[in-house]
Design an enzyme around this catalytic site. Structure first.
Site, mmCIF file in Angstrom:
data_model
loop_
_atom_site.group_PDB
_atom_site.id
_atom_site.type_symbol
_atom_site.label_atom_id
_atom_site.label_comp_id
_atom_site.label_asym_id
_atom_site.label_seq_id
_atom_site.Cartn_x
_atom_site.Cartn_y
_atom_site.Cartn_z
ATOM 1 C CB ALA A 20 -0.919 0.018 1.225
ATOM 2 C CG HIS A 45 -3.012 -6.260 5.109
ATOM 3 N ND1 HIS A 45 -3.864 -5.213 4.908
ATOM 4 C CD2 HIS A 45 -2.942 -6.439 6.451
ATOM 5 C CE1 HIS A 45 -4.308 -4.762 6.078
ATOM 6 N NE2 HIS A 45 -3.748 -5.485 7.031
ATOM 7 N NE ARG A 104 -9.161 -5.258 -6.605
ATOM 8 C CZ ARG A 104 -9.819 -4.242 -7.104
ATOM 9 N NH1 ARG A 104 -10.729 -4.437 -8.050
ATOM 10 N NH2 ARG A 104 -9.608 -3.008 -6.670
ATOM 11 C CG ASP A 115 -5.757 0.027 -3.259
ATOM 12 O OD1 ASP A 115 -6.989 0.016 -3.293
ATOM 13 O OD2 ASP A 115 -5.103 0.355 -2.256
ATOM 14 C CE1 TYR A 120 -13.164 -1.558 0.500
ATOM 15 C CE2 TYR A 120 -13.970 -3.772 0.063
ATOM 16 C CZ TYR A 120 -12.934 -2.877 0.187
ATOM 17 O OH TYR A 120 -11.661 -3.321 0.006
ATOM 18 C CG HIS A 167 -14.317 -1.565 -3.706
ATOM 19 N ND1 HIS A 167 -13.954 -1.327 -5.016
ATOM 20 C CD2 HIS A 167 -13.157 -1.669 -3.010
ATOM 21 C CE1 HIS A 167 -12.635 -1.293 -5.095
ATOM 22 N NE2 HIS A 167 -12.129 -1.497 -3.903
ATOM 23 C CD GLN A 206 -11.520 1.832 2.999
ATOM 24 O OE1 GLN A 206 -10.786 1.896 3.995
ATOM 25 N NE2 GLN A 206 -11.045 1.712 1.786
ATOM 26 C CD GLN A 220 -1.493 11.050 6.120
ATOM 27 O OE1 GLN A 220 -1.276 11.750 7.106
ATOM 28 N NE2 GLN A 220 -0.934 9.885 5.953
ATOM 29 C CG PHE A 224 -6.012 6.960 1.862
ATOM 30 C CD1 PHE A 224 -4.867 6.567 1.177
ATOM 31 C CD2 PHE A 224 -6.893 5.976 2.307
ATOM 32 C CE1 PHE A 224 -4.603 5.224 0.957
ATOM 33 C CE2 PHE A 224 -6.627 4.627 2.089
ATOM 34 C CZ PHE A 224 -5.481 4.255 1.410
ATOM 35 C CE LYS A 240 2.025 10.650 12.091
ATOM 36 N NZ LYS A 240 1.796 10.160 10.716
HETATM 37 N N1 LIG Z 1 -7.461 -3.521 5.781
HETATM 38 C C1 LIG Z 1 -7.081 -3.104 4.617
HETATM 39 O O1 LIG Z 1 -5.908 -2.992 4.330
HETATM 40 C C2 LIG Z 1 -8.070 -2.726 3.639
HETATM 41 C C3 LIG Z 1 -7.679 -2.657 2.351
HETATM 42 N N2 LIG Z 1 -8.527 -2.290 1.373
HETATM 43 C C4 LIG Z 1 -8.107 -2.272 -0.032
HETATM 44 O O2 LIG Z 1 -9.203 -2.174 -0.938
HETATM 45 C C5 LIG Z 1 -8.947 -2.862 -2.152
HETATM 46 C C6 LIG Z 1 -9.952 -3.941 -2.595
HETATM 47 O O3 LIG Z 1 -9.666 -5.215 -2.033
HETATM 48 P P1 LIG Z 1 -10.752 -6.317 -1.723
HETATM 49 O O4 LIG Z 1 -11.814 -5.770 -0.868
HETATM 50 O O5 LIG Z 1 -10.052 -7.503 -1.260
HETATM 51 O O6 LIG Z 1 -11.325 -6.578 -3.190
HETATM 52 P P2 LIG Z 1 -12.498 -7.488 -3.752
HETATM 53 O O7 LIG Z 1 -11.902 -8.386 -4.773
HETATM 54 O O8 LIG Z 1 -13.315 -8.117 -2.704
HETATM 55 O O9 LIG Z 1 -13.408 -6.416 -4.511
HETATM 56 C C7 LIG Z 1 -12.822 -5.451 -5.362
HETATM 57 C C8 LIG Z 1 -13.905 -4.820 -6.235
HETATM 58 O O10 LIG Z 1 -14.302 -5.728 -7.257
HETATM 59 C C9 LIG Z 1 -15.733 -5.914 -7.238
HETATM 60 N N3 LIG Z 1 -15.979 -7.290 -7.627
HETATM 61 C C10 LIG Z 1 -15.700 -8.419 -6.919
HETATM 62 N N4 LIG Z 1 -16.035 -9.528 -7.636
HETATM 63 C C11 LIG Z 1 -16.495 -9.072 -8.820
HETATM 64 C C12 LIG Z 1 -16.959 -9.725 -9.998
HETATM 65 N N5 LIG Z 1 -17.000 -11.046 -10.091
HETATM 66 N N6 LIG Z 1 -17.326 -8.946 -11.039
HETATM 67 C C13 LIG Z 1 -17.275 -7.597 -10.973
HETATM 68 N N7 LIG Z 1 -16.835 -6.930 -9.888
HETATM 69 C C14 LIG Z 1 -16.460 -7.656 -8.826
HETATM 70 C C15 LIG Z 1 -16.132 -5.610 -5.817
HETATM 71 O O11 LIG Z 1 -17.504 -5.277 -5.725
HETATM 72 C C16 LIG Z 1 -15.214 -4.454 -5.516
HETATM 73 O O12 LIG Z 1 -15.694 -3.284 -6.131
HETATM 74 C C17 LIG Z 1 -7.634 -3.410 -1.870
HETATM 75 O O13 LIG Z 1 -6.727 -2.479 -2.282
HETATM 76 C C18 LIG Z 1 -7.453 -3.503 -0.428
HETATM 77 O O14 LIG Z 1 -6.084 -3.504 -0.123
HETATM 78 C C19 LIG Z 1 -9.781 -1.975 1.718
HETATM 79 C C20 LIG Z 1 -10.256 -2.041 2.995
HETATM 80 C C21 LIG Z 1 -9.441 -2.447 4.060
HETATM 81 N N1 LIG Z 2 -8.227 1.106 -0.894
HETATM 82 C C1 LIG Z 2 -7.559 0.964 0.256
HETATM 83 N N2 LIG Z 2 -6.261 0.602 0.226
HETATM 84 C C2 LIG Z 2 -5.555 0.429 1.377
HETATM 85 O O1 LIG Z 2 -4.372 0.085 1.310
HETATM 86 C C3 LIG Z 2 -6.237 0.630 2.614
HETATM 87 C C4 LIG Z 2 -7.593 0.993 2.599
HETATM 88 N N3 LIG Z 2 -8.217 1.179 1.405
HETATM 89 N N4 LIG Z 2 -8.289 1.210 3.726
HETATM 90 C C5 LIG Z 2 -7.773 0.824 4.962
HETATM 91 C C6 LIG Z 2 -6.324 0.914 5.067
HETATM 92 C C7 LIG Z 2 -5.874 2.337 5.256
HETATM 93 N N5 LIG Z 2 -4.600 2.357 4.610
HETATM 94 C C8 LIG Z 2 -3.857 3.526 4.428
HETATM 95 C C9 LIG Z 2 -4.464 4.756 4.563
HETATM 96 C C10 LIG Z 2 -3.742 5.942 4.397
HETATM 97 C C11 LIG Z 2 -2.420 5.898 4.068
HETATM 98 C C12 LIG Z 2 -1.665 7.175 3.901
HETATM 99 O O2 LIG Z 2 -2.206 8.230 4.088
HETATM 100 N N6 LIG Z 2 -0.405 7.113 3.559
HETATM 101 C C13 LIG Z 2 0.399 8.306 3.399
HETATM 102 C C14 LIG Z 2 1.838 8.003 3.696
HETATM 103 C C15 LIG Z 2 1.950 7.552 5.120
HETATM 104 C C16 LIG Z 2 3.163 8.120 5.785
HETATM 105 O O3 LIG Z 2 4.294 7.856 5.294
HETATM 106 O O4 LIG Z 2 2.957 8.780 6.803
HETATM 107 C C17 LIG Z 2 0.235 8.840 2.006
HETATM 108 O O5 LIG Z 2 0.407 10.049 1.857
HETATM 109 O O6 LIG Z 2 -0.103 8.052 1.114
HETATM 110 C C18 LIG Z 2 -1.811 4.644 3.921
HETATM 111 C C19 LIG Z 2 -2.532 3.470 4.097
HETATM 112 C C20 LIG Z 2 -4.287 1.054 4.063
HETATM 113 N N7 LIG Z 2 -5.607 0.468 3.864
#
Ligand SMILES: NC(=O)C1=CN([C@@H]2O[C@H](COP(=O)(O)OP(=O)(O)OC[C@H]3O[C@@H](n4cnc5c(N)ncnc54)[C@H](O)[C@@H]3O)[C@@H](O)[C@H]2O)C=CC1
Ligand SMILES: Nc1nc(=O)c2c([nH]1)NC[C@@H]1CN(c3ccc(C(=O)N[C@@H](CCC(=O)O)C(=O)O)cc3)CN21
Length: 292
Positions: free
Chosen positions: A46, A72, A102, A104, A141, A145, A172, A208, A212, A268
């Site tokens: 990320a 992750h 999945r 970003d 979400y 999403h 999220q 920030q 984001f 932090k």
């Molecule tokens: N804790 C964390 O680090 C979090 C990270 N994220 C980030 O958000 C991004 C999405 O990841 P995930 O939720 O795992 O993705 P996911 O694969 O579950 O969904 C991604 C997108 O694709 C759509 N989708 C899923 N299956 C589909 C299909 N068969 N046909 C058409 N569309 C479909 C979903 O509705 C969504 O819009 C990632 O970058 C993730 O890192 C988001 C929330 C929390």
């Molecule tokens: N779509 C998505 N991708 C992610 O990686 C993600 C989410 N959502 N939602 C939940 C958390 C939140 N995440 C985050 C949120 C903000 C920054 C951020 O603001 N980063 C700074 C740099 C951080 C620093 O060095 O201090 C930036 O400017 O991008 C990073 C990860 C990672 N996770």
């Protein structure tokens, strides 16, 4: 109401960049470990961090604190071979929990194009290859999403991840408690019964968070934006308002039955420590006192 002793409170890091980032994280992690979180999680690729940084950071978390750490793992740029290798390395390092995503889409990619398109396929792959070795956590979400074809399709996607074998979910972040409760109801109506833990983003740097949020589709309600913008360079007011706002959000979530909280610490300590204490969440000390 949830039973506090069964609730899961966890804290997220990203792999630090450079020696200064490492030192800052060492310091933050030591302080956050004193809170006694259920686990730490570490993002994967990320915000321009390297994917190999995740394992290194996970190992360091476990070694220095003894608290479980969950990497992750995002599959959008992976192959069965490369993802399989990550899983084997995590297993060998003693990891027992994975946040399966999945990921970003990298710049220039507007739809998934690799061996894995969506996170449900990654969950399936992990179960196929490793059975129940890992507790699998997925993202979801409450405000849907940004790439979802429709709200219903996004909930269906979440249901697919649960059916593929997810044990729990983290959301999220959001600043509107009703979105969370509505999402939980929609998922429950489709048979989802795993814990859905709200993801909490403290607000200390409004610019920030705002940037984001635009990228990841989290809504910042107008009244919050208006107030934040009215503070201008008065960082103290921004932080006081932001921290209080997020504390009240957490209280509403917990009072409404949320099964825990997952804090996006951004490496932090202060904002998460303050919220933890303000909410009276169990700390390492109170937890060990309660256990006898
Ligand atoms: N804790 C964390 O680090 C979090 C990270 N994220 C980030 O958000 C991004 C999405 O990841 P995930 O939720 O795992 O993705 P996911 O694969 O579950 O969904 C991604 C997108 O694709 C759509 N989708 C899923 N299956 C589909 C299909 N068969 N046909 C058409 N569309 C479909 C979903 O509705 C969504 O819009 C990632 O970058 C993730 O890192 C988001 C929330 C929390
Ligand atoms: N779509 C998505 N991708 C992610 O990686 C993600 C989410 N959502 N939602 C939940 C958390 C939140 N995440 C985050 C949120 C903000 C920054 C951020 O603001 N980063 C700074 C740099 C951080 C620093 O060095 O201090 C930036 O400017 O991008 C990073 C990860 C990672 N996770």
């Amino acid at each position: 109401m949830t039973n506090a002793s069964q609730s899961s409170y966890s804290i997220e890091f990203f792999p630090p960049k450079g020696p200064k980032g490492e030192a800052r994280l060492d310091d933050a992690r030591a302080r956050l470990a004193e809170l006694g979180p259920a686990f730490f999680s570490v993002t994967f690729g990320a915000g321009g961090t390297t994917r190999s940084g995740t394992l290194k950071t996970v190992k360091r978390c476990m070694e220095t604190t003894g608290i479980p750490a969950a990497p992750h793992l995002s599959c959008v740029e992976g192959t069965r071979e490369s993802i399989g290798e990550f899983l084997d390395n995590y297993k060998a390092a003693g990891v027992d929990r994975i946040v399966a995503l999945r990921g970003d889409l990298p710049e220039g990619m507007d739809r998934p194009a690799g061996e894995f398109a969506y996170a449900n396929e990654l969950v399936e792959f992990i179960r196929e290859r490793h059975g129940d070795d890992f507790h699998i956590e997925v993202g979801c979400y409450p405000e849907y999403h940004p790439q979802a074809p429709s709200p219903a399709a996004d909930v269906d996607n979440f249901v697919r991840k649960v059916k593929a074998g997810a044990d729990s979910a983290m959301t999220q972040y959001f600043y509107n408690a009703d979105a969370y409760f509505n999402f939980c109801d929609e998922a429950a109506a489709k048979g989802v019964d795993i814990p859905i833990v709200p993801g909490i983003m403290p607000i200390t740097n409004f610019e920030q968070v705002s940037r984001f949020s635009a990228m990841c589709g989290a809504d910042i309600p107008r009244w919050i934006r208006q107030k934040m913008e009215s503070y201008g360079d008065d960082l103290e007011s921004v932080q006081a308002f932001g921290q209080d706002l997020v504390a009240r959000l957490c209280e509403r979530l917990l009072a409404g039955g949320a099964p825990g909280l997952h804090f996006y610490s951004l490496n932090k300590a202060d904002p998460t420590c303050w919220l933890w204490r303000e909410l009276g969440l169990p700390t390492q000390d109170t937890a060990s006192a309660a256990n006898g």
